[in-house]
Design an enzyme around this catalytic site. Structure first.
Site, mmCIF file in Angstrom:
data_model
loop_
_atom_site.group_PDB
_atom_site.id
_atom_site.type_symbol
_atom_site.label_atom_id
_atom_site.label_comp_id
_atom_site.label_asym_id
_atom_site.label_seq_id
_atom_site.Cartn_x
_atom_site.Cartn_y
_atom_site.Cartn_z
ATOM 1 N N HIS A 82 1.095 -1.660 0.063
ATOM 2 C CA HIS A 82 0.546 0.160 0.278
ATOM 3 C C HIS A 82 0.896 0.984 0.172
ATOM 4 O O HIS A 82 1.901 1.231 0.580
ATOM 5 C CB HIS A 82 -1.132 -0.275 1.266
ATOM 6 C CG HIS A 82 -1.313 0.823 1.521
ATOM 7 N ND1 HIS A 82 -2.463 1.453 0.367
ATOM 8 C CD2 HIS A 82 -1.667 2.450 1.487
ATOM 9 C CE1 HIS A 82 -3.286 2.086 0.500
ATOM 10 N NE2 HIS A 82 -3.109 2.786 2.050
ATOM 11 N N ASP A 161 -15.487 3.050 7.275
ATOM 12 C CA ASP A 161 -14.346 3.551 7.034
ATOM 13 C C ASP A 161 -14.821 4.653 5.704
ATOM 14 O O ASP A 161 -14.369 5.468 5.520
ATOM 15 C CB ASP A 161 -13.009 2.927 6.147
ATOM 16 C CG ASP A 161 -12.259 3.688 5.708
ATOM 17 O OD1 ASP A 161 -11.629 4.750 6.289
ATOM 18 O OD2 ASP A 161 -12.120 3.662 4.651
ATOM 19 N N ARG A 168 -15.131 13.307 7.639
ATOM 20 C CA ARG A 168 -13.310 13.826 8.129
ATOM 21 C C ARG A 168 -12.397 14.765 6.692
ATOM 22 O O ARG A 168 -12.166 15.676 7.132
ATOM 23 C CB ARG A 168 -12.270 12.755 8.126
ATOM 24 C CG ARG A 168 -12.589 11.788 9.410
ATOM 25 C CD ARG A 168 -11.678 10.976 9.448
ATOM 26 N NE ARG A 168 -10.209 10.679 9.120
ATOM 27 C CZ ARG A 168 -9.117 10.003 8.667
ATOM 28 N NH1 ARG A 168 -9.730 8.636 8.423
ATOM 29 N NH2 ARG A 168 -7.707 9.878 8.335
ATOM 30 N N SER A 183 -7.728 3.176 9.503
ATOM 31 C CA SER A 183 -8.657 3.530 8.039
ATOM 32 C C SER A 183 -7.680 2.485 6.376
ATOM 33 O O SER A 183 -8.390 1.992 6.565
ATOM 34 C CB SER A 183 -8.693 5.194 7.836
ATOM 35 O OG SER A 183 -9.090 5.108 6.203
ATOM 36 N N LYS A 187 -8.769 -1.708 6.259
ATOM 37 C CA LYS A 187 -9.069 -2.002 4.572
ATOM 38 C C LYS A 187 -8.230 -3.073 4.673
ATOM 39 O O LYS A 187 -8.028 -4.240 3.565
ATOM 40 C CB LYS A 187 -8.945 -0.338 3.797
ATOM 41 C CG LYS A 187 -9.934 -0.245 3.948
ATOM 42 C CD LYS A 187 -10.484 1.443 2.464
ATOM 43 C CE LYS A 187 -9.138 2.213 3.190
ATOM 44 N NZ LYS A 187 -9.156 3.649 3.339
#
Ligand code: URA
Length: 444
Positions: A82, A161, A168, A183, A187
């Protein structure tokens, strides 16, 4: 339990229990707690922070708000990567087929371009026919066939999320390290990966520009991940300049294939290999990153990852032959060159300015629902350290229409910084962070 008491506890700096966090998140997802109370809690978290245990509990509660991919019956290991986002960052498109060709499964759930940063899904969807909205069964089939599958977050995955992130975004609470950590990790846990390599970027084109802030995020991600039993390695990597030589949706898919064919730009290859080497390590196919890297280099030389890439295009609805025929040609008709204004060296091409200009060109978007253009983008002919004479071509740009092209040109010109002498070499990977047996190991 009363929501207002939980908000006041966090406002006063107290550590919240798992029960309190579960009460908040479940209540919000069920529509029983109003957004204004969750916004107040998020702002309290922004100022007061969270302990590692609290962040881990929030991650689990968010994960439990939805489904989770189950890969039982498929041979692993399952390892994902990621990135916190950047400009010209197409490393997912390179590392996924590369490590899949070495026997690691990569079930990757990616995002779209937002603000100045690019998105993997928009890049892949620039390939005609390529589908990213996969269901679990399709993911399973594609993982078995080509070792990696690329999908968007489904409605059933971590709904907490999606709700919380949107809130947010409009309440000034995106840049909270524990909220970002929960968050991202919720995921990633939902994807069913056993291990994760994180590319945490710093520099002008990064979400966290300051290296110390990026390191704090990386530290939070690896320690929270470890508390949840996830095996994570984070690399802190430079995002002061766009990665590689192309920024744009189809342009970046093309450049990924160049890398898999061994002709990729040095900086892009370096970061991709460093990330892939650690995925190989976490997947148990190498003893250390150096061996992982050697295995990746040998795989690239064999041509196997290129074939995985083309097979994946077919499995996800595209036509690899058509894609290869479009290579080098699929460009918008609205084009211009940016030329050197002086005869010196290129000191830097500012990633953030290129990313912002990319929004005008049609590469990215300001709002989640805006469309992007597959054929817009920038190709660099010169990069940091290259000598230039006045009038030399530095970039070619393509825009979604004539007005967008004119709007982007000043910022593109302004993104180029010059120096009388060549700039010092850039350190692409600043630091590695990981947690081994409950302590953080840091390597410079
Ligand atoms: N990316 C995410 O997935 N979540 C955040 O909160 C910020 C960046």
């Amino acid at each position: 339990m009363r929501t207002v008491d939980i908000i006041m506890d966090k406002r006063n700096g107290k550590e919240l229990s798992r029960e309190a966090l579960s009460f908040l998140i479940r209540g919000y997802v069920a529509g029983e707690i109003p957004a204004y109370q969750i916004a107040a809690w998020a702002m309290a978290v922004f100022f007061q922070g969270m302990s590692t245990e609290e962040t881990a509990a929030l991650t689990e509660v968010m994960l439990q708000s939805g489904g989770r991919f189950d890969w039982s019956g498929i041979a692993g290991p399952f390892v994902d990567k990621h990135s916190t986002g950047g400009v010209g960052d197409k490393t997912s498109l390179i590392v996924a087929p590369l490590v899949a060709s070495l026997g690691i499964k990569v079930p990757m759930m990616s995002g779209r371009a937002l603000g100045h940063t690019g998105g993997t899904l928009d890049k892949l969807e620039a390939i005609p026919g390529y589908r990213t909205g996969l269901q679990e069964e399709e993911m399973r089939e594609i993982l078995c066939k080509t070792g990696y599958a690329m999908t968007s977050q489904t409605a059933a995955m971590v709904p907490a999320d999606r709700l919380l992130y949107a809130l947010r975004d409009v309440t000034g609470t995106v840049e909270s390290i524990p909220l970002i950590t929960a968050s991202i990790l919720a995921k990633k846990a939902a994807e069913g990966a056993n291990a994760l390599v994180l590319d945490v970027k710093y520099g002008s084109g990064a979400f966290m520009q300051d290296p110390a802030a990026a390191e704090a995020l990386a530290h939070s991600l690896v320690t929270t991940g470890a508390a949840l039993g996830m095996r994570i390695i984070a690399l802190l990597t430079n995002m002061d300049e766009p990665l590689g030589t192309r920024v744009g949706n189809f342009l970046e898919v093309e450049e990924s294939l160049d890398c898999l064919e061994g002709t990729g730009a040095e900086d892009l290859m370096e970061i991709s290999l460093e990330l892939a080497a650690r995925m190989i390590l976490l997947g148990g196919k190498a003893q250390d990153p150096a061996e992982g890297r050697r295995r990746c280099e040998a795989a690239l030389a064999s041509g196997k990852p290129r074939q995985f890439f083309l097979d994946n295009i077919r499995c996800q609805g595209g036509d690899p032959e058509q894609f290869l025929a479009m290579r080098g040609k699929y460009r918008s008709e609205f084009t211009a060159d940016i030329r050197a204004s002086q005869g010196t060296f290129i000191a830097r091409i500012d990633a953030r300015k290129i990313g912002h200009a990319g929004i005008s060109l049609g590469v990215g978007r300001d709002h989640t629902e805006d469309p992007v253009s597959p054929t817009a983008g920038v190709q660099f002919h010169k990069k940091r350290g290259d000598p230039v004479s006045p009038g030399d071509r530095i970039m070619t740009v393509w825009a979604k229409d004539a007005a967008s092209l004119q709007a982007a040109l000043p910022e593109l010109q302004d993104a180029v910084e010059y120096a009388a002498t060549p700039p010092a070499p850039r350190q692409l990977v600043l630091k590695e962070l990981t947690v081994l047996s409950n302590h953080t190991k840091e390597q410079n």
